[in-house]
Design a protein around this motif. Structure first.
Motif, mmCIF file in Angstrom:
data_model
loop_
_atom_site.group_PDB
_atom_site.id
_atom_site.type_symbol
_atom_site.label_atom_id
_atom_site.label_comp_id
_atom_site.label_asym_id
_atom_site.label_seq_id
_atom_site.Cartn_x
_atom_site.Cartn_y
_atom_site.Cartn_z
ATOM 1 N N ALA A 90 47.582 16.013 12.821
ATOM 2 C CA ALA A 90 46.789 14.805 13.059
ATOM 3 C C ALA A 90 47.443 13.576 12.430
ATOM 4 O O ALA A 90 47.444 12.489 13.014
ATOM 5 N N ALA A 91 48.029 13.756 11.254
ATOM 6 C CA ALA A 91 48.714 12.632 10.603
ATOM 7 C C ALA A 91 49.918 12.174 11.421
ATOM 8 O O ALA A 91 50.173 10.972 11.555
ATOM 9 N N ARG A 96 40.913 24.784 -1.242
ATOM 10 C CA ARG A 96 40.621 25.129 0.156
ATOM 11 C C ARG A 96 40.298 26.613 0.293
ATOM 12 O O ARG A 96 39.414 26.997 1.041
ATOM 13 N N ASP A 151 45.416 22.127 -4.449
ATOM 14 C CA ASP A 151 44.745 21.841 -3.181
ATOM 15 C C ASP A 151 44.536 23.127 -2.382
ATOM 16 O O ASP A 151 43.469 23.342 -1.809
ATOM 17 N N GLU A 207 43.912 24.870 8.660
ATOM 18 C CA GLU A 207 43.384 23.556 8.288
ATOM 19 C C GLU A 207 44.492 22.601 7.849
ATOM 20 O O GLU A 207 44.538 21.439 8.280
ATOM 21 N N VAL A 208 45.414 23.073 7.017
ATOM 22 C CA VAL A 208 46.509 22.221 6.540
ATOM 23 C C VAL A 208 47.417 21.824 7.701
ATOM 24 O O VAL A 208 47.826 20.665 7.824
ATOM 25 N N THR A 209 47.726 22.773 8.586
ATOM 26 C CA THR A 209 48.582 22.474 9.735
ATOM 27 C C THR A 209 47.919 21.466 10.665
ATOM 28 O O THR A 209 48.572 20.553 11.169
ATOM 29 N N ARG A 210 46.615 21.607 10.883
ATOM 30 C CA ARG A 210 45.889 20.634 11.726
ATOM 31 C C ARG A 210 45.904 19.243 11.100
ATOM 32 O O ARG A 210 46.056 18.244 11.813
ATOM 33 N N GLU A 211 45.753 19.164 9.792
ATOM 34 C CA GLU A 211 45.802 17.857 9.122
ATOM 35 C C GLU A 211 47.182 17.219 9.256
ATOM 36 O O GLU A 211 47.296 16.021 9.514
ATOM 37 N N ARG A 212 48.227 18.015 9.080
ATOM 38 C CA ARG A 212 49.586 17.476 9.209
ATOM 39 C C ARG A 212 49.855 17.015 10.638
ATOM 40 O O ARG A 212 50.484 15.976 10.850
#
Length: 110
Positions: free
Chosen positions: A45-46, A25, A21, A38-43
């Protein structure tokens, strides 16, 4: 993605992060810092999409508010350029706490 960027990403995002992954990216974003953001923002948001606290009276109490705050702090540091990534552009101070040199030249007096 070279080994330095991969090691930096794993140190920022954790050793259990999915490497294929991250490779995908990185191919799309072309920057280790952009991938980490990007990964930190996704985590984040989850976590925000779930209840921040769960209480079962007398059985268990779970709170994710400190985890959310930690992700927010990490995201703010990454956006500010800290810690420096191996593929950050050279000669560009992204930290914002550096200082420059201003040369003062004496003007002729009357």
């Amino acid at each position: 993605m070279d080994t330095d960027v991969r090691a930096w990403l794993l140190s920022e995002l954790g050793p259990t992060t999915d490497l294929p992954d991250l490779e995908q990216r990185y191919t799309r974003l072309q920057s280790g810092r952009a991938v980490a953001i990007e990964v930190t923002r996704e985590r984040l948001a989850a976590l925000r999409g779930q209840p921040s606290t769960v209480n079962v009276s007398g059985v268990v109490s779970v709170s994710y508010t400190e985890t959310i705050k930690a992700y927010e702090r990490q995201l703010a540091l990454l956006v500010a350029g800290e810690p420096p990534a191996p593929d950050d552009p050279a000669g560009q101070d992204t930290s914002g706490d550096g200082f420059g040199l201003i040369r003062l030249v004496e003007r002729p007096r009357r």
